[in-house]
Scaffold this motif. Structure first.
Motif, short mmCIF file in Angstrom:
data_model
loop_
_atom_site.label_atom_id
_atom_site.label_comp_id
_atom_site.label_asym_id
_atom_site.label_seq_id
_atom_site.Cartn_x
_atom_site.Cartn_y
_atom_site.Cartn_z
N TYR A 86 13.49 19.25 42.03
CA TYR A 86 12.81 19.29 43.32
C TYR A 86 12.23 20.67 43.60
CZ TYR A 86 14.64 14.68 44.46
OH TYR A 86 14.91 13.33 44.46
N GLU A 137 7.20 10.69 51.25
CA GLU A 137 8.29 10.74 52.23
C GLU A 137 9.60 10.27 51.60
OE1 GLU A 137 9.56 8.74 56.54
OE2 GLU A 137 7.60 8.31 55.67
N PHE A 140 11.00 13.01 49.28
CA PHE A 140 11.65 14.13 49.96
C PHE A 140 12.91 13.69 50.70
CE2 PHE A 140 7.23 15.82 49.59
CZ PHE A 140 7.55 16.83 48.69
N TYR A 149 17.13 19.79 49.74
CA TYR A 149 16.30 20.25 50.85
C TYR A 149 17.13 20.11 52.12
CZ TYR A 149 12.03 19.92 47.94
OH TYR A 149 11.08 20.08 46.98
N PRO A 154 11.51 13.82 57.01
CA PRO A 154 10.89 13.78 55.68
C PRO A 154 9.41 13.46 55.70
CG PRO A 154 12.25 11.84 56.03
CD PRO A 154 12.51 12.76 57.18
N VAL A 157 7.60 16.72 56.14
CA VAL A 157 7.63 17.45 54.87
C VAL A 157 6.58 16.87 53.92
CG1 VAL A 157 9.04 18.09 52.87
CG2 VAL A 157 10.08 18.02 55.15
N ALA A 158 6.50 15.55 53.86
CA ALA A 158 5.52 14.90 52.98
C ALA A 158 4.10 15.28 53.40
CB ALA A 158 5.70 13.39 53.03
#
Length: 205
Positions: A86, A137, A140, A149, A154, A157-158
């Motif tokens: 990741y 999504e 993550f 993370y 999420p 984040v995506a």
């Protein structure tokens, strides 16, 4: 990466030639600066042939940009799924930048021309980017569940990740010099990845 030479159609089909000519001309002259006569001439077909395949010039733009976005984001998803860890974001960015540089015409049409056509932008958003965000999504979300993370939304984040990816697509024309070297692309990719993974604030002890 040849977007339009699909196995279901001969590589020299008139439809493929029209799409390839459109990608090149829209990138260099803009959509408004390209006539159907220009397209037909560049594709080596009669103007009537153009309209047998497409209802109008806008339909050609929609096809070029939609298929281009599918190709771009499919490549990104493949990279994402094969990412060694990741934290290997920099390697993904660097490979994407390299491909962007090799496909500059496609990038200009997909990133630039779509901004001026709301109907095209909406189609790309609904058919391609929304689905891509769903997949990213989930990716993550898994990283958060594994404790790699920190817990956060999420989807945001995506969206940040895909936005960063889009910036790397512009980079060869805006953030970086044209014909940037592999070393310059590596530094840009590492910088983007570092900001994505670590933020910009000094960590308090």
């Amino acid at each position: 990466m040849q977007v339009f030479n699909r196995a279901s159609q001969p590589a020299d089909s008139s439809r493929d030639r029209i799409l390839q000519a459109a990608q090149r001309l829209f990138a260099r002259q803009g959509f408004d600066g390209t006539t159907t006569r220009d397209l037909a001439q560049a594709a080596g077909v009669a103007e009537g042939t153009l309209f047998r395949h497409f209802s109008n010039k806008k339909a050609i733009l929609v096809e070029v940009a939609t298929q281009g976005w599918v190709e771009i984001l499919t490549d990104l998803l493949t990279e994402l799924s094969e990412m060694g860890s990741y934290k290997a974001v920099a390697q993904v960015m660097q490979r994407r930048m390299w491909n962007f540089q090799k496909n500059a015409d496609l990038m200009r049409v997909c990133f630039m021309e779509a901004q001026f056509h709301p109907d095209l932008r909406d189609r790309v958003q609904s058919e391609v980017i929304a689905k891509m965000t769903d997949v990213a999504e989930a990716f993550f979300q898994t990283a958060m569940e594994r404790g790699i993370y920190r817990p956060m939304n999420p989807r945001i984040v995506a969206q940040v990740f895909l936005g960063m990816f889009a910036i790397s697509g512009f980079s060869h024309n805006t953030l970086m010099e044209p014909n940037a070297s592999p070393q310059q692309m590596k530094e840009m990719a590492e910088g983007l990845a570092d900001i994505f993974l670590n933020g910009v604030l000094v960590k308090s002890h």
